[in-house]
Design a protein around this motif. Structure first.
Motif, PDB file in Angstrom:
ATOM      1  N   ARG A   6     -14.492  43.642 -11.661  1.00  0.00           N
ATOM      2  CA  ARG A   6     -13.975  42.307 -11.960  1.00  0.00           C
ATOM      3  C   ARG A   6     -14.765  41.220 -11.255  1.00  0.00           C
ATOM      4  O   ARG A   6     -14.489  40.036 -11.444  1.00  0.00           O
ATOM      5  N   PHE A   7     -15.752  41.588 -10.423  1.00  0.00           N
ATOM      6  CA  PHE A   7     -16.493  40.586  -9.654  1.00  0.00           C
ATOM      7  C   PHE A   7     -17.220  39.620 -10.584  1.00  0.00           C
ATOM      8  O   PHE A   7     -17.761  40.013 -11.623  1.00  0.00           O
ATOM      9  N   ASN A   8     -17.233  38.372 -10.187  1.00  0.00           N
ATOM     10  CA  ASN A   8     -17.924  37.328 -10.943  1.00  0.00           C
ATOM     11  C   ASN A   8     -19.346  37.190 -10.390  1.00  0.00           C
ATOM     12  O   ASN A   8     -19.551  36.582  -9.341  1.00  0.00           O
ATOM     13  N   PHE A   9     -20.314  37.754 -11.095  1.00  0.00           N
ATOM     14  CA  PHE A   9     -21.712  37.673 -10.675  1.00  0.00           C
ATOM     15  C   PHE A   9     -22.467  36.573 -11.429  1.00  0.00           C
ATOM     16  O   PHE A   9     -23.697  36.547 -11.402  1.00  0.00           O
ATOM     17  N   VAL A  10     -21.733  35.684 -12.082  1.00  0.00           N
ATOM     18  CA  VAL A  10     -22.366  34.610 -12.851  1.00  0.00           C
ATOM     19  C   VAL A  10     -22.142  33.254 -12.196  1.00  0.00           C
ATOM     20  O   VAL A  10     -23.086  32.530 -11.882  1.00  0.00           O
ATOM     21  N   ASP A  11     -20.885  32.883 -11.965  1.00  0.00           N
ATOM     22  CA  ASP A  11     -20.584  31.553 -11.444  1.00  0.00           C
ATOM     23  C   ASP A  11     -19.404  31.594 -10.469  1.00  0.00           C
ATOM     24  O   ASP A  11     -18.412  30.870 -10.649  1.00  0.00           O
ATOM     25  N   PRO A  12     -19.467  32.432  -9.419  1.00  0.00           N
ATOM     26  CA  PRO A  12     -18.354  32.496  -8.459  1.00  0.00           C
ATOM     27  C   PRO A  12     -18.189  31.164  -7.730  1.00  0.00           C
ATOM     28  O   PRO A  12     -19.173  30.537  -7.333  1.00  0.00           O
ATOM     29  N   PRO A  13     -16.951  30.703  -7.561  1.00  0.00           N
ATOM     30  CA  PRO A  13     -16.736  29.416  -6.877  1.00  0.00           C
ATOM     31  C   PRO A  13     -17.155  29.486  -5.422  1.00  0.00           C
ATOM     32  O   PRO A  13     -17.086  30.521  -4.769  1.00  0.00           O
ATOM     33  N   LEU A  14     -17.606  28.344  -4.920  1.00  0.00           N
ATOM     34  CA  LEU A  14     -18.033  28.194  -3.530  1.00  0.00           C
ATOM     35  C   LEU A  14     -16.964  27.415  -2.790  1.00  0.00           C
ATOM     36  O   LEU A  14     -16.568  26.321  -3.204  1.00  0.00           O
ATOM     37  N   ARG A  15     -16.459  27.975  -1.655  1.00  0.00           N
ATOM     38  CA  ARG A  15     -15.354  27.350  -0.937  1.00  0.00           C
ATOM     39  C   ARG A  15     -15.531  27.559   0.562  1.00  0.00           C
ATOM     40  O   ARG A  15     -16.397  28.325   1.008  1.00  0.00           O
ATOM     41  N   ASN A  16     -14.677  26.876   1.347  1.00  0.00           N
ATOM     42  CA  ASN A  16     -14.600  27.191   2.774  1.00  0.00           C
ATOM     43  C   ASN A  16     -13.200  27.642   3.181  1.00  0.00           C
ATOM     44  O   ASN A  16     -12.994  28.065   4.315  1.00  0.00           O
ATOM     45  N   THR A  17     -12.243  27.544   2.259  1.00  0.00           N
ATOM     46  CA  THR A  17     -10.874  28.018   2.483  1.00  0.00           C
ATOM     47  C   THR A  17     -10.396  28.664   1.199  1.00  0.00           C
ATOM     48  O   THR A  17     -10.440  28.048   0.134  1.00  0.00           O
TER      49      THR A  17
END
Length: 522
Positions: A450-461
């Motif tokens: 199920r991992f998103n290897f295309v456009d995973p969101p970038l966050r700090n929390t």
């Protein structure tokens, strides 16, 4: 101290900031310090958490936070990081794009910070001290706030209700920050759709929603177009609560979105009550899941930006616990216990003699160890019926050591100890990619697909879903000591945190800078 005015700055510049926390300390006789939610490269001395990267600023003293902002722009914030002082000591920290670089969305007509907070009628330090003495859960807040005001639904507060003025047809950028101490919050605006364009100072592919959910520590940028009939519309902040049988502040804060044409008309006519939005039920996890599943990184280049080869594959359980103790005034938790919290069954203990970073930099022994477990010491059904023998954590100051440049993956797994609960986990010093989220126990054979290897969101929390898991990845390219913790502060003081020790790399640009001369002493 009231909310600090937002700082709007161009990215990629060096900034020296003096927050007058010493003034607050002098009046409250309480130590203080400040944490900034942007990552500070090679200068962990400016990160802020007490006894982790610095000793607290003493009453009557001051400390200048000096750091360089590199390749970051968007909505961030700052807050005190000690003794629940961030209940009122916080503010927006806005980094504008470089000069000449446009936003990746249509230029808004207005730029409006919206800070969601939490308010206690009692002195907040007294609330914390009472909870620490009794071992029970702290008293819940008396109100939520929007830009410092509770709003019309609370007794005697309507005169100060926050108002945001817009012109018909214009599009505004709302920079929403959840600065609440202990509560995840829904946010919505009556009759208006919100186009989400950024989270935690990272742009995402735009999508439209009626409801946002922000955990404490998270920020969200949305575009709102004033395309409704001229009038007055409520904005609301209301609780998202997932812990079973836990008390919480089940109230709703309001602000008013006011069309300027309606404001002019209302001077000579009676003003109708603002239109109220449909507020989600407090336990509406389905709405939260539907919302978070739509967040995608604006960049969608496979294999670019996030690590695909993993050097450190870590598995951290996160959740509450109970400490057995002799019945009495200090054991007022469930069944004569005291509340605790932990990661991998280690409840984090802050040192008091010096900060962890100073101990590392100066080779001071006896402050911490580097044997934080990479996986749970005991495997169990994390979200099922957990044996009572596993409810009591160990207390220690344990760090996990990372080599500079290593590629790190962490599975963050909620547990059912005491109760499953949604935990907003914040990592200091880094942004990270959210590869996947789900419910139940993480199963690598099933869930890696199920991992998103295309456009995973970038966050700090990141919110670890109630009774579920989140998987994050980052490159350990920022040397220093970096705290990772639940941003619900009652969980933080119970020990739901750990810290990474990221070693220096090669040369000056991969090494910690020397401490500043005015670093607060213990």
């Amino acid at each position: 101290m009231e909310h600090f005015n937002p700082s709007a700055m161009q990215c990629n510049i060096s900034i020296s900031i003096l927050i007058l926390l010493a003034v607050f300390s002098a009046f409250s006789s309480t130590n203080a310090e400040t944490h900034y939610h942007q990552f500070v490269m090679r200068t962990p001395w400016a990160d802020g958490p007490a006894y982790v990267t610095q000793c607290p600023i003493q009453p009557g003293a001051s400390y200048t936070y000096r750091f360089t902002i590199e390749n970051q722009d968007g909505t961030l914030w700052w807050h005190a990081h000690s003794q629940w002082l961030r209940a009122t000591v916080y503010g927006a920290f806005i980094i504008l794009p470089k000069l000449g670089v446009p936003y990746p969305f249509p230029e808004p007509k207005q730029d409006i910070p919206v800070l969601l907070g939490e308010w206690w009628n009692r002195d907040i330090v007294s609330v914390l001290r009472q909870a620490q003495f009794t071992g029970a859960a702290p008293n819940v807040s008396d109100a939520y706030t929007i830009n410092g005001q509770p709003g019309d639904l609370y007794k005697c507060s309507s005169q100060g209700t926050t108002k945001f003025h817009v012109k018909s047809g214009e599009t505004v950028l709302l920079r929403i920050i959840n600065a609440a101490l202990n509560q995840e919050l829904f946010f919505t605006v009556a009759n208006h759709m919100l186009t989400v364009v950024g989270n935690d100072a990272a742009y995402n592919k735009p999508f439209t929603t009626r409801v946002l959910m922000l955990g404490p520590g998270q920020t969200t940028n949305v575009l709102l177009t004033a395309n409704q009939p001229s009038g007055h519309y409520y904005m609301t902040a209301s609780p998202y609560q997932t812990a079973q049988n836990a008390p919480f502040d089940n109230t709703t804060s309001t602000a008013i979105l006011e069309y300027e044409s309606a404001s002019c008309t209302s001077k000579n006519t009676a003003v109708s009550k603002p239109l109220m939005p449909i507020v989600p039920f407090y336990n509406d996890t389905a709405t939260v899941t539907a919302y978070t599943s739509q967040i995608r990184n604006l960049r969608s280049k496979k294999g670019k930006g996030f690590p695909t080869r993993i050097d450190e594959n870590l598995f951290f359980t996160v959740g509450l616990g109970l400490v057995n103790c002799i019945p009495g005034p200090r054991c007022q938790g469930p069944n004569n216990t005291r509340f605790a919290a932990s990661m991998n069954n280690v409840s984090f203990v802050l040192p008091r003699r010096t900060s962890i970073l100073q101990a590392y930099y100066q080779n001071i022994p006896g402050i911490y160890t580097t044997d934080f477990p990479p996986v749970p010491p005991v495997k169990f059904d994390y979200t099922g019926n957990v044996s009572r023998a596993l409810w009591q954590p160990r207390f220690a100051t344990k760090l996990y050591r990372l080599k500079f440049g290593s590629n790190v993956q962490i599975v963050l797994q909620d547990t059912a100890i005491v109760s499953t609960e949604d935990h907003p986990i914040h990592l200091h010093g880094y942004h990270f990619y959210v590869m996947a989220q789900g419910f139940g126990n993480f199963n690598p054979r099933r869930d890696t697909a199920r991992f998103n290897f295309v456009d995973p969101p970038l966050r700090n929390t990141i919110n670890v879903p109630v009774g579920g898991w989140s998987v994050i990845r980052f490159v350990a390219d920022n040397p220093g000591v970096w705290l990772m913790h639940c941003h619900i502060d009652s969980h933080l003081v119970w020990g739901l945190s750990m810290a990474f020790l990221v070693e220096n790399g090669d040369g000056e640009l991969q090494s910690i800078e020397p401490p500043p001369p005015d670093l607060p002493p213990c």
